[in-house]
Design an enzyme around this catalytic site. Structure first.
Site, mmCIF file in Angstrom:
data_model
loop_
_atom_site.group_PDB
_atom_site.id
_atom_site.type_symbol
_atom_site.label_atom_id
_atom_site.label_comp_id
_atom_site.label_asym_id
_atom_site.label_seq_id
_atom_site.Cartn_x
_atom_site.Cartn_y
_atom_site.Cartn_z
ATOM 1 N N VAL A 77 0.853 -1.183 0.000
ATOM 2 C CA VAL A 77 0.000 0.000 0.000
ATOM 3 C C VAL A 77 0.893 1.237 0.000
ATOM 4 O O VAL A 77 1.804 1.346 0.820
ATOM 5 C CB VAL A 77 -0.885 0.016 1.269
ATOM 6 C CG1 VAL A 77 -1.677 1.314 1.368
ATOM 7 C CG2 VAL A 77 -1.809 -1.188 1.278
ATOM 8 N N CYS A 78 0.628 2.169 -0.901
ATOM 9 C CA CYS A 78 1.436 3.398 -0.958
ATOM 10 C C CYS A 78 1.239 4.205 0.316
ATOM 11 O O CYS A 78 0.108 4.542 0.695
ATOM 12 C CB CYS A 78 1.025 4.238 -2.155
ATOM 13 S SG CYS A 78 1.810 5.869 -2.150
ATOM 14 N N VAL A 79 2.337 4.557 0.946
ATOM 15 C CA VAL A 79 2.271 5.276 2.224
ATOM 16 C C VAL A 79 1.635 6.656 2.086
ATOM 17 O O VAL A 79 0.783 7.038 2.911
ATOM 18 C CB VAL A 79 3.667 5.364 2.893
ATOM 19 C CG1 VAL A 79 4.675 6.068 1.996
ATOM 20 C CG2 VAL A 79 3.593 6.050 4.246
ATOM 21 N N GLY A 82 -2.040 6.368 1.186
ATOM 22 C CA GLY A 82 -2.718 5.799 2.344
ATOM 23 C C GLY A 82 -2.906 6.793 3.479
ATOM 24 O O GLY A 82 -3.988 6.879 4.065
#
Lengths: 119, 101, 127, 101, 127, 119
Positions: A77-79, A82
């Site tokens: 998941v892209c930080v 997210g």
């Protein structure tokens, strides 16, 4: 062959998440390697562990978690995407991890094919 | 040669049209999700897909046809019906995949 | 980051921009992706076609919307050695735009050339 | 009489075209978000909007024009530029609001 | 619920369906809204135009997708006294569909009549 | 006049959430009553209290919470749409409440105008 998958949309609202899941499953069944599944844009919502659809519906987050468990899939998941949308360690479903966009670029370099599912 | 994927209805969005304008001769085009409607005979979009089969290998995803109550027998001539495994195979046969979102 | 970026492979990456800014977030989050990609020493191409051209329109002022104006960032790409920016001529003309309307220097190419260029890519990222 | 709202680009989606086919004479049409591009002179969509001003009161939201670097002076003749307060006023002046999503 | 539903006002509600099923969730969640609205004794209209017609296409089989086939639910609307279902003729013809293709009885009306009907509504819900 | 607002999309990914917020604010400034703001479809994500955008960006959830606080706004998240997507009491931002779709129909009946913002 080595695949990378990019998921641009969240579960339920767009079929993109389901399509990405079915494609990943089919690639694995064919004996291909799935190097990484990367969740960007609203795609980060796939990792929300609080999803609780009606009993006769699929739970998209759970499908991903189970697929990761069964095949040792790397679900990232892209930080930044997210954080913005409120998907963090505290509400992350099992089998997902949070990391930077560099993981997507790296997947594009390492994999033989990058396949994108979106809206 | 690229595999182009289109997943939106040809009536709702410009994705299919833009894809058709940018796919080089010999490139593949896969219609899935709401784009499968474009492949059904008797619709106004069918002519564009039929034209596309002259220069491109055009495919449509079976599971998405079925979900929408569209009969595979009604698909425009020259368009091949594939399953998810076939979608994976296509990705390996073409050099890269471009999604027209 | 070191071992991520040092992979010894240079691929042709294309970021395809077909959507307008602000109405959806794709333009902004693609740009964030492009900036990160600079660290990987790949052969990066940005394509602007269809409504994507609006992303680099001059004179954007998002204050009344309370949103971030990210159009100046396209000018920073040069500093990251990302210099292959292509605008499609037909898309430009349909929208009544000219090369002077853009915040960055771009190469205006025909739709046919855009198609050929796309087909040479190893990785195509779109949103 | 309805106020119709359109928020998508006329190039990307069919929303504006469908709205124009369904708005009765005298109905209002507000273009906002990515739909403001339709109201800019010199674009291929401008002609449709210009035609629409014959039968409809057409409005465009100023904040969305500005965000996109579009000059209010370049808006198609007969289209009125309104702010968010004006958007609210329009909702009260027409009998109901239909969003073309 | 009693005091919510007993408001003494009857308004003309229209649910406008312009999007295909499954590609997005709107068709399903609009249908859930329509079912709830039955409890409020309002004058409910369902309009199917553009890709919305595909929502009521016969023969849907979503098993291969693992998604819920909600098309049979349109047939249940009659039991809730929701019987004003309109399909736009022009949208139907563009898609090569006929009245026999639908899972429910609908009234096929012209685009002009659809426009007039819409304009008579008090509340228009779309997605 | 009495307004009801329907928000169909989540924050950031679509401007719809911002547009609905600006419209609501303008209606209140004009002295209108906003009977209710209802969040449906992906709109339920507006109520995710974990949103943490970059420091130079707006926090859409917080904007709603603050507007609700200042004007006593009724912000209602659809329970069914929220459950499916994982927006529940435990991650609900201040000022929002969870209830049924009947609240939207009621708003349509009670308000003079219902205005929808979506994709």
């Amino acid at each position: 062959m080595k695949f990378a998958i990019l998921v641009n949309e969240g579960p339920y609202n767009h079929q993109a998440a389901d399509s990405a899941y079915r494609f990943t499953q089919a690639a694995l069944e064919k004996g291909h390697e799935v190097f990484r599944v990367f969740f960007y844009y609203d795609g980060v919502y796939n990792a929300n562990r609080l999803q609780e659809p009606q009993s006769d519906d699929r739970n998209v987050g759970k499908l991903w978690s189970e697929l990761a468990e069964a095949h040792g899939l790397d679900l990232v998941v892209c930080v930044a995407a997210g954080l913005r949308r409120g998907i963090k360690e505290e509400n992350l479903a099992p089998g997902f991890r949070i990391s930077g966009l560099g993981q997507l670029i790296e997947a594009g370099i390492q994999a033989d094919r990058l396949v994108t599912f979106g809206d | 040669m690229l595999l182009h994927t289109v997943n939106k209805s040809p009536y709702e969005r410009n994705c299919l049209d833009s894809c058709l304008k940018h796919a080089v001769k010999g490139a593949g085009i896969l219609l899935y999700e709401d784009a499968v409607y474009a492949a059904i005979k008797g619709s106004t979009a069918a002519a564009r897909v039929a034209d596309a089969t002259a220069d491109h290998a055009v495919y449509v995803l079976e599971a998405d046809l079925k979900a929408r109550g569209m009969d595979a027998a009604n698909v425009v001539d020259g368009v091949k019906v594939v399953d998810y495994g076939g979608f994976v195979d296509l990705c390996t046969e073409f050099s890269a995949v471009q999604a027209w979102l | 980051m070191e071992d991520e970026t040092d992979v010894g492979v240079v691929k042709k990456f294309m970021y395809v921009n077909r959507k307008a800014p602000y109405g959806t977030i794709y333009a902004l989050e693609v740009l964030e992706m492009v900036l990160i990609s600079a660290a990987f020493d790949q052969d990066v191409h940005l394509a602007f076609l269809d409504d994507g051209l609006y992303q680099i329109k001059k004179g954007q002022d998002t204050k009344p919307l309370g949103m971030k104006n990210f159009s100046p960032t396209y000018r920073a790409l040069e500093g990251y050695d990302i210099e292959k920016l292509y605008v499609e001529k037909e898309s430009m003309e349909e929208r009544g735009l000219t090369p002077e309307d853009f915040v960055v220097d771009v190469e205006v190419i025909s739709r046919a050339d855009m198609a050929t260029l796309m087909d040479e890519m190893d990785v195509v990222l779109s949103a």
